[in-house]
Write a protein that holds these residues in place. Sequence first.
Motif, PDB file in Angstrom:
ATOM      1  N   MET A 108     -12.898   2.083  -3.885  1.00 39.52           N
ATOM      2  CA  MET A 108     -11.828   1.841  -2.994  1.00 39.52           C
ATOM      3  C   MET A 108     -10.843   2.952  -2.962  1.00 39.52           C
ATOM      4  SD  MET A 108      -8.803  -1.127  -3.458  1.00 39.52           S
ATOM      5  CE  MET A 108      -7.247  -0.988  -2.395  1.00 39.52           C
ATOM      6  N   ASN A 109     -10.282   3.661  -1.645  1.00 34.14           N
ATOM      7  CA  ASN A 109      -9.398   4.821  -1.451  1.00 34.14           C
ATOM      8  C   ASN A 109      -7.956   4.499  -2.160  1.00 34.14           C
ATOM      9  OD1 ASN A 109     -11.205   6.095  -0.562  1.00 34.14           O
ATOM     10  ND2 ASN A 109     -10.530   6.061   1.822  1.00 34.14           N
ATOM     11  N   ARG A 110      -7.362   5.521  -2.569  1.00 32.35           N
ATOM     12  CA  ARG A 110      -6.159   5.522  -3.249  1.00 32.35           C
ATOM     13  C   ARG A 110      -5.099   5.247  -1.908  1.00 32.35           C
ATOM     14  NH1 ARG A 110      -4.923  10.380  -7.241  1.00 32.35           N
ATOM     15  NH2 ARG A 110      -3.496   9.043  -7.868  1.00 32.35           N
ATOM     16  N   ARG A 111      -3.795   4.685  -2.344  1.00 36.18           N
ATOM     17  CA  ARG A 111      -2.951   4.534  -1.278  1.00 36.18           C
ATOM     18  C   ARG A 111      -1.595   5.093  -1.949  1.00 36.18           C
ATOM     19  NH1 ARG A 111      -4.368  -1.807   0.694  1.00 36.18           N
ATOM     20  NH2 ARG A 111      -6.499  -1.119   1.803  1.00 36.18           N
ATOM     21  N   THR A 112      -0.789   5.329  -0.933  1.00 41.73           N
ATOM     22  CA  THR A 112       0.625   5.886  -1.513  1.00 41.73           C
ATOM     23  C   THR A 112       1.533   4.691  -1.548  1.00 41.73           C
ATOM     24  OG1 THR A 112       1.526   6.190   0.879  1.00 41.73           O
ATOM     25  CG2 THR A 112       0.361   7.916   0.111  1.00 41.73           C
ATOM     26  N   PRO A 113       2.692   4.515  -2.039  1.00 47.23           N
ATOM     27  CA  PRO A 113       3.664   3.438  -2.017  1.00 47.23           C
ATOM     28  C   PRO A 113       3.952   2.852  -0.571  1.00 47.23           C
ATOM     29  CG  PRO A 113       4.156   5.154  -3.588  1.00 47.23           C
ATOM     30  CD  PRO A 113       3.072   5.618  -2.841  1.00 47.23           C
ATOM     31  N   LEU A 114       3.649   3.786   0.293  1.00 44.64           N
ATOM     32  CA  LEU A 114       4.110   3.461   1.640  1.00 44.64           C
ATOM     33  C   LEU A 114       3.095   2.716   2.578  1.00 44.64           C
ATOM     34  CD1 LEU A 114       6.499   6.558   2.118  1.00 44.64           C
ATOM     35  CD2 LEU A 114       7.340   4.115   2.229  1.00 44.64           C
ATOM     36  N   TYR A 115       1.785   2.429   2.092  1.00 48.71           N
ATOM     37  CA  TYR A 115       0.892   2.013   2.762  1.00 48.71           C
ATOM     38  C   TYR A 115       0.985   0.994   3.953  1.00 48.71           C
ATOM     39  CZ  TYR A 115      -3.531  -0.024   3.966  1.00 48.71           C
ATOM     40  OH  TYR A 115      -4.646  -0.461   4.838  1.00 48.71           O
ATOM     41  N   PHE A 116       1.801  -0.045   3.304  1.00 49.85           N
ATOM     42  CA  PHE A 116       2.053  -1.363   4.151  1.00 49.85           C
ATOM     43  C   PHE A 116       3.176  -1.260   5.138  1.00 49.85           C
ATOM     44  CE2 PHE A 116       0.265  -3.360   0.000  1.00 49.85           C
ATOM     45  CZ  PHE A 116      -0.759  -3.843   0.680  1.00 49.85           C
ATOM     46  N   GLN A 117       4.106   0.131   4.835  1.00 50.30           N
ATOM     47  CA  GLN A 117       4.998   0.435   5.904  1.00 50.30           C
ATOM     48  C   GLN A 117       4.295   1.061   6.844  1.00 50.30           C
ATOM     49  OE1 GLN A 117       5.797   0.232   2.589  1.00 50.30           O
ATOM     50  NE2 GLN A 117       7.221  -1.292   3.320  1.00 50.30           N
ATOM     51  N   PHE A 163      -8.890  10.640   3.754  1.00 55.02           N
ATOM     52  CA  PHE A 163      -8.360  11.882   3.530  1.00 55.02           C
ATOM     53  C   PHE A 163      -8.367  12.310   2.224  1.00 55.02           C
ATOM     54  CE2 PHE A 163      -5.374  15.491   2.928  1.00 55.02           C
ATOM     55  CZ  PHE A 163      -5.911  16.388   3.897  1.00 55.02           C
ATOM     56  N   ALA A 164      -9.448  12.910   1.761  1.00 54.66           N
ATOM     57  CA  ALA A 164      -9.582  13.213   0.167  1.00 54.66           C
ATOM     58  C   ALA A 164      -9.675  12.177  -0.613  1.00 54.66           C
ATOM     59  CB  ALA A 164      -8.552  14.370   0.077  1.00 54.66           C
ATOM     60  N   GLY A 165     -10.331  10.843  -0.318  1.00 59.78           N
ATOM     61  CA  GLY A 165      -9.934   9.833  -1.155  1.00 59.78           C
ATOM     62  C   GLY A 165      -8.761   8.836  -0.972  1.00 59.78           C
ATOM     63  N   TRP A 166      -8.066   9.197   0.096  1.00 57.62           N
ATOM     64  CA  TRP A 166      -6.826   8.573   0.301  1.00 57.62           C
ATOM     65  C   TRP A 166      -6.743   7.692   1.698  1.00 57.62           C
ATOM     66  CZ3 TRP A 166      -2.095   8.385  -2.851  1.00 57.62           C
ATOM     67  CH2 TRP A 166      -2.137   9.147  -4.092  1.00 57.62           C
ATOM     68  N   ASP A 167      -6.226   6.660   1.833  1.00 58.42           N
ATOM     69  CA  ASP A 167      -6.070   5.902   3.158  1.00 58.42           C
ATOM     70  C   ASP A 167      -4.888   6.548   3.532  1.00 58.42           C
ATOM     71  OD1 ASP A 167      -8.363   4.517   3.066  1.00 58.42           O
ATOM     72  OD2 ASP A 167      -7.375   2.904   1.865  1.00 58.42           O
ATOM     73  N   MET A 168      -4.849   7.260   4.460  1.00 61.33           N
ATOM     74  CA  MET A 168      -3.826   8.084   5.315  1.00 61.33           C
ATOM     75  C   MET A 168      -3.512   7.691   6.700  1.00 61.33           C
ATOM     76  SD  MET A 168      -2.216   9.315   2.551  1.00 61.33           S
ATOM     77  CE  MET A 168      -0.882  10.370   3.436  1.00 61.33           C
ATOM     78  N   PRO A 169      -2.354   7.665   7.242  1.00 60.20           N
ATOM     79  CA  PRO A 169      -2.319   7.343   8.631  1.00 60.20           C
ATOM     80  C   PRO A 169      -2.468   8.471   9.303  1.00 60.20           C
ATOM     81  CG  PRO A 169      -0.084   7.634   7.689  1.00 60.20           C
ATOM     82  CD  PRO A 169      -1.062   7.540   6.549  1.00 60.20           C
TER      83      PRO A 169
END
Length: 360
Positions: free
Chosen positions: A1-10, A21-27
């Motif tokens: 599972m990719n990492r997510r920032t604290p703002l993923y749900f926003q 993006f480099a193992g992160w779910d990014m917008p």
Amino acid sequence: MNRRTPLYFQHEKAGARFVDFAGWDMPVHYGSQIKEHQMVRQQAGVFDVSHMTVLTIEGSDSQRFLGRVLANDVGRIRKMGKAIYSAMLNEQGHVLDDLIVYQVPSGYLMVVNCATRDKDIEWLTYQASAMLCTVTERPDLAILAVQGPKAIRQVGELADVRQNELINGLEMFQGGWCSNWFIARTGYTGEQGLEIILPGKDSVGFWEQLMSAGVSPVGLGARDTLRLEAGMNLYGQDMDGTVSPLESNMANTVVLEGRDFIGADALRSQLVTGVERKLVGLVLQGRGVLRAHYRVFCDQHLVGEITSGAFSPTLGHSIALARVSKWSGECTVEIRGIHHTVDVVKPPFVRNGKQVYKPL
């Protein structure tokens, strides 16, 4: 599972399309990359860049340590909070990463790329092991970049008295702590703006305040076209562990005189023998889009390739960065078998929403 920032749900609530993006779910965008780009050039947009890695450098040998691992010279910082942009090199003078480091009361605050996080921390920790300093990751911190001609004013309207006092006193490329928020006059867009490093638990509330104030969310897609217009390199495309900063339009970030940093001898040798390849800007006035890895020709001879390219929403035509060995005579880029004439220019292409590039 990719990492997510604290703002993923926003981001999800705002209608983001996500990418790995480099193992992160990014917008990557929230519906229209071009509209997001234009909002930053004309008003204000906010990027969640919490995937970036924040490090603290502390201890009595901190300045000596950074003098050893960075090609730029932290000794030139003369005012608290000022930042330098630098490459971190290996012994061959090749770029391990590019980063920003700020001088702060406790030592230094460093921001490095997420894609190079593991190797950066390993390298820095190893180099610090023989010195009286520590390298500490701060995964508890988030980063929001608010950029655009109205960005500082709009953040100021949301800030408290102490934060406004700090913001109003900052010079370009300077930051400072206000309680547990670090606010800096830096960015990756060629516009005015702020980068705010804050506790992850505070980031959701601040994001919602920005949305209510009319600041637009902006994804990685527009971030890439904005930084390209600003002539700013992207690690892994415009420079990496196979090239030196002298080949990457970063010579102004290298301080060789009187210094013995890692990679310095290799750079001195390269200057003696001559820098064979350089990173230049390309402009295509006609139809077509310049893309990474397209081949560049001068007088019908292959001289290099594009490292980053895209359609410029601000200029209305395609631009690119390319690493080439020469650029005399007519230069062309091969697009699907057809050679298109391009102008070779000195980046940046755009600053504060205006065309600024000049021919080389």
